[in-house]
Design an enzyme around this catalytic site. Structure first.
Site, PDB file in Angstrom:
ATOM      1  CE  LYS A  22      -1.694   1.780   3.827  1.00 15.81           C
ATOM      2  NZ  LYS A  22      -1.608   3.241   3.988  1.00 15.81           N
ATOM      3  CG  ASN A  23       2.840   2.472   3.492  1.00 19.83           C
ATOM      4  OD1 ASN A  23       1.752   3.035   3.562  1.00 19.83           O
ATOM      5  ND2 ASN A  23       3.405   1.890   4.538  1.00 19.83           N
ATOM      6  NE  ARG A  93       1.646   7.589   5.828  1.00 16.60           N
ATOM      7  CZ  ARG A  93       2.353   6.619   6.392  1.00 16.60           C
ATOM      8  NH1 ARG A  93       3.048   6.854   7.477  1.00 16.60           N
ATOM      9  NH2 ARG A  93       2.345   5.411   5.893  1.00 16.60           N
ATOM     10  CB  CYS A 117      -4.168   5.999  11.389  1.00 20.36           C
ATOM     11  SG  CYS A 117      -4.941   4.683  10.417  1.00 20.36           S
ATOM     12  NE  ARG A 122      -0.151  10.257   9.824  1.00 19.77           N
ATOM     13  CZ  ARG A 122       0.234   9.006   9.578  1.00 19.77           C
ATOM     14  NH1 ARG A 122       1.347   8.794   8.927  1.00 19.77           N
ATOM     15  NH2 ARG A 122      -0.471   7.987   9.994  1.00 19.77           N
ATOM     16  N   PRO A 123       4.592  15.849  11.003  1.00 20.10           N
ATOM     17  CG  PRO A 123       6.621  16.156  12.081  1.00 20.10           C
ATOM     18  CD  PRO A 123       5.388  15.309  12.120  1.00 20.10           C
ATOM     19  CB  ILE A 124       4.606  18.530   6.031  1.00 22.36           C
ATOM     20  CG1 ILE A 124       3.970  19.886   6.372  1.00 22.36           C
ATOM     21  CG2 ILE A 124       3.576  17.420   6.065  1.00 22.36           C
ATOM     22  CD1 ILE A 124       3.040  20.372   5.289  1.00 22.36           C
ATOM     23  CG  ASP A 125       9.678  19.714   9.964  1.00 23.67           C
ATOM     24  OD1 ASP A 125       8.977  18.689   9.984  1.00 23.67           O
ATOM     25  OD2 ASP A 125      10.775  19.784  10.546  1.00 23.67           O
ATOM     26  CD  GLN A 126      13.368  17.618   8.061  1.00 23.20           C
ATOM     27  OE1 GLN A 126      14.383  17.378   7.426  1.00 23.20           O
ATOM     28  NE2 GLN A 126      13.295  18.606   8.939  1.00 23.20           N
ATOM     29  CG  ASP A 305       3.009   1.150   9.392  1.00 26.36           C
ATOM     30  OD1 ASP A 305       2.756   2.036  10.219  1.00 26.36           O
ATOM     31  OD2 ASP A 305       2.954   1.335   8.156  1.00 26.36           O
ATOM     32  CB  ILE A 327       8.092   6.017  14.387  1.00 27.10           C
ATOM     33  CG1 ILE A 327       9.231   4.996  14.236  1.00 27.10           C
ATOM     34  CG2 ILE A 327       7.841   6.770  13.087  1.00 27.10           C
ATOM     35  CD1 ILE A 327      10.563   5.584  13.817  1.00 27.10           C
ATOM     36  NE  ARG A 397      -6.703   4.979   5.754  1.00 23.10           N
ATOM     37  CZ  ARG A 397      -5.595   5.178   6.468  1.00 23.10           C
ATOM     38  NH1 ARG A 397      -5.602   5.004   7.766  1.00 23.10           N
ATOM     39  NH2 ARG A 397      -4.473   5.537   5.881  1.00 23.10           N
TER      40      ARG A 397
END
Length: 413
Positions: A22-23, A93, A117, A122-126, A305, A327, A397
């Site tokens: 899936k990922n 995500r 979930c 889930r920071p998106i700074d990177q 996971d 994580i 999902r």
């Protein structure tokens, strides 16, 4: 509301075939729109997240042809919009991959911030840091990521942490930037390598995915391709744990054993038997298993996971085990549900201290997220009596035909 009703106590036995990852699929579907020619993707998992993402790219003009439940043909030549703000897309995500793909191809993107979930921030700074270093201006307003650039130019990017999402997003944007980009300290998960291989199959020039440094030479356009997605290591790991927990004997087919090494090592350590073949693993156990310590880490460490699943198994094992989650900070919400079934788990910060019990009893429980939901199914398979699991939309999902595969192995529902 859909639910699972499981009668526990039957060892799982037989063979199960694992679907596509899936990922990996989420990144690959998005990357496909970067070409202006048809791209065929095979071994696609037939799960809710994939369907939502296919609908999203279709909504902006991509041509999406479902050849069968596991094969899709995508053509991004007719995309007429770079703004995606659907309620459905906010729930997954992988929606943020659309920023990297659209920014790389069209030099602009406006995409709703992702959900998925609720297992932690889930920071998106990177992601933003990488886009800005490539030359984009990025802002967040009204719940959307707005990225624009007159031109993207290759550069040297160091990630402060090995973020899977940022690695894939920057890789997609950089593959159509001018010149050479180097990503240092990238994530190394198998699905990152799969997305890189897919981009290369369309004409990108990416080297080093899966290592400490990714080198990308930008190209002006991408072309058609046919590609098959790797097997899902988390689906495989879930069935490995289920086989061990039920004291069963299951041959898990269509896997890459190397991707499962961190899981296999822990199962062997606590007393299960794991046999590896070229494209399969066999897991069996005929006695109560032992205790161990688990810490989630970026690949090749133990995957976050798989944390709820291994914790559920350890809750049935002899002795005291600890599971440390490094994580996500909110990934122990399933513990209260396991307690209803008789588990003895105490959470202190990011560590779960698990006192093994001899068995669970059936209860009415609810899946708090995707992987925790799968772990609760494992608990139900072991428990005495009937277990009812609500909110199984979380499980759907990411697991294709989960109930069908488990039933085929002998589970009673």
């Amino acid at each position: 509301m859909k639910q699972y009703i499981i009668k526990g106590g039957t060892p799982l036995s037989g063979e199960v075939t694992i679907g596509g990852a899936k990922n990996a699929a989420l990144g690959i579907i998005v990357a496909a729109i970067m070409a202006d020619e048809p791209v065929t993707i095979d071994n696609l998992p037939d799960v809710d997240d994939v369907r939502v993402l296919l609908d999203a790219i279709e909504s902006i003009g991509a041509i999406v042809e479902r050849i069968d439940s596991h094969t899709v043909r995508i053509n991004g030549a007719c995309i007429n919009d770079v703004s995606i703000d659907e309620d459905a897309i906010r729930k997954i995500r992988g929606s943020y991959y659309l920023v990297g793909a659209l920014l790389g191809k069209y030099k602009k993107a406006l995409v709703a911030l992702p959900g998925g979930c609720q297992i932690g921030s889930r920071p998106i700074d990177q992601h933003i840091k990488g886009f800005e270093q490539l030359g984009a201006k990025v802002s967040i307003h009204h719940g959307k990521i707005d990225a624009q650039a007159e031109n993207l130019v290759g550069t040297h990017i160091y990630l402060d942490c090995p973020s899977v999402g940022a690695t894939i997003n920057i890789m997609m944007a950089a593959c159509m930037a001018e010149g050479k980009t180097i990503i240092e300290n990238p994530a190394k998960e198998p699905h990152i390598v799969d997305v890189a291989n897919f981009l290369n199959s369309m004409g990108a020039d990416i080297k080093g995915a899966g290592t400490d440094k990714i080198r990308i030479n930008g190209v002006s356009k991408l072309h058609s391709s046919e590609y098959s997605i790797i097997p899902d290591q988390i689906e495989a790991g879930t069935f490995m744990v289920a086989a061990a927990a039920t004291h069963g004997d299951v041959l898990i087919k269509n896997v890459i054993p190397k991707h499962l090494e961190a899981i296999s090592v822990k199962l062997i350590e606590i007393g299960a038997t794991v046999e590896e073949y070229d494209d399969a693993v066999r897991v069996s156990a005929d006695h109560r298993l032992g205790h161990t310590q688990v810490k989630t880490l970026p690949y090749p460490g133990f995957p976050t996971d798989m944390q709820p699943q291994i914790a559920t198994l350890l809750a049935l094992s002899e002795g005291t085990s600890t599971v440390t989650e490094s994580i996500f900070e909110n990934r122990f919400k399933y513990v209260d549900e396991l307690a209803r079934m008789g588990a003895s788990i105490k959470v202190e910060g990011n560590v779960a201290i698990i006192e093994g019990v001899e068995g669970f009893t059936g209860a009415a429980i609810s899946a708090p997220d995707l992987r925790a939901g799968a772990a609760l199914v494992v608990a139900g398979l072991v428990a005495e009596g009937y277990t009812t699991i609500d909110s199984i939309h979380f499980i759907e999902r990411g697991y294709e035909n989960f109930e069908g595969k488990i039933t085929a192995l002998g589970a009673v529902s």
